[in-house]
Design an enzyme around this catalytic site. Sequence first.
Site, mmCIF file in Angstrom:
data_model
loop_
_atom_site.group_PDB
_atom_site.id
_atom_site.type_symbol
_atom_site.label_atom_id
_atom_site.label_comp_id
_atom_site.label_asym_id
_atom_site.label_seq_id
_atom_site.Cartn_x
_atom_site.Cartn_y
_atom_site.Cartn_z
ATOM 1 N N ASP A 57 0.817 -1.225 0.000
ATOM 2 C CA ASP A 57 0.000 0.000 0.000
ATOM 3 C C ASP A 57 0.847 1.271 0.000
ATOM 4 O OD1 ASP A 57 -2.128 -1.794 0.289
ATOM 5 O OD2 ASP A 57 -2.167 -1.584 2.459
ATOM 6 N N GLU A 115 -11.344 1.343 -4.018
ATOM 7 C CA GLU A 115 -10.695 1.743 -2.768
ATOM 8 C C GLU A 115 -9.363 2.422 -3.073
ATOM 9 O OE1 GLU A 115 -10.004 -1.811 -0.500
ATOM 10 O OE2 GLU A 115 -9.050 -2.832 -2.169
#
Length: 572
Positions: free
Chosen positions: A67, A243
Amino acid sequence: MKKITMNPNFLKNKTSIFATLALLSVTSLSAQTFTDFQYKGNDKIYNDNPLKSDEFYSPILQGCYPDPSITKKGEDYYLVNSSFSMFPGVPIFTSKDLVNWKQVGHVLDRPSQLKVEKGGVSHGIYAPDIKYNKFNDTFYMITTQIAGGVGNMVVKTKDPAKGWSEVQKLNFDGIDPAIFFDDDGKAYIVHNDAPPKGTEQYQGHRVIKMWDYDLEKDQVIAGSDKIIVNGGVDLSQKPIWIEGPHIYKYKGKYYLMCAEGGTGGNHSEVIFMADSMKGPFVPAKNNPILTQRYFPRDRKEKVDWAGHADLVEGPNGEWYGVFLAIRPNVNNRVTKGRETFILPVDWSGTYPVFQNGLVPMKPKLKMPEGVQNQNGQNGFFPNGNFTYSDKLTDKNLDFRWIAMRGPRESFITVTKTGVKVNPMETNIKALAPISSLFHRLQHEDFETSVTLDYKPKSEKELSGISLYQSETFNYVFGITKKDKDFYIVLERTEKGSSKLIASEKISFGKTIKFQAVGEKDNISFNYSLDGKNFKNLGGKVSGDILSTDVAGGFTGSLIGLYSTSSNDIVPN
């Protein structure tokens, strides 16, 4: 959630107090000191693809660094990653060229910021976003902390290497928040959320929501929320898990980039554009702009799961994107976890596109013009097949050493002869802080070793190494006691159920050397009583339980220097 039982006045950077308390609590236990740690990678992909002088490897951060988010101030780039229940949390790296990266610390380095004491390994910090605001010369790190009742939160600093503020909780639900500063100084937050109640059309249906943000109060403005994407690129196709949103402004237009498809085999990155900050955001016709989902499962040198990206303008005016992806081993296992990759981005058209992000990825990239690869030198992180050696005698331990669910200072003391790990009354399977220092597994084929000065006094004491995927999936290889004898033991824990693989009674002097060797999808655990000649215990064992596809969750495997005063491994 139960908090660490210490006077809160001690919790702000009082690491020496943590260490003193830990020492006082274990005076009746055996002294145990780890020294001469070594980690060595030997992956075929790097042996088959040696670097030329004008090349560098991607991933730029090997092992569990998922991430990624990136920002820029002047000539300096800063990058952060998810850290889940690892402590300290949110590793932060800096670079001037996007090739050579140096870790400058962690964003969340205090128990007051990180409430993960009872969290599973894949709880805690998800998808941090880092952004620099030129209007107030401040860095913001915004994230979701799925632990301790924190939820969405923000911290900030003037200098990312010199500590961050206390946590400010944010008043909205959902996950993956990101902050954006417009040219007029106004701020906005975008994030993933559930669709309005009663409108969910299928499992995985999510929306992207936007809020106005009050920079004085560090809080979203109540009632300003607006859904800017419903479902994904094309709701009729039932896209899942839109997302990881980020907003960019380029040539007067606003761009929204998101992950879509879930962080697995269908993962991708998609892009939308709008004329104004509030939309409407129109998807590009050529979405996705990054994915590895279209290619044969058995392809050579496979990279997969690519997505969850962030964009930045490079030092040469060219754009780049950092993103997560995985590199499965020969048995398609995901032991290293999700790593940080980089690709150049072509923004010559209306929408940005990752260069070679829609073909099978290669392990090497061309160096940006004028950059020299300092791979592993001058404090920069190494890439490829490298050896990392650490005598564990520096009072300021390397930032790559982390703990689980609590500060490492609560159970270690650094001495001139190595790191003393003072055992807690928790073992490796506990949903609590454990006395283990961890280093990320960064290769498929690896060799790691450490020397231990230790003699257990009872069967409740154990010290050695662990290969740790989670509290319910791990290996423990250590020394303990039964009656008056010392034993080397190897235990496998799968789905929380533990099994003794092998044990052996030994007679030894002062120190013992533990070694783990990974080859393909197998691991050999060896020990040496003279520091030179190794003996195997338990034969070759499967690395399956160290893989995300077996253990679940979001993390890669860790190598632990582990001690406990609650050992439950009983030798034969």
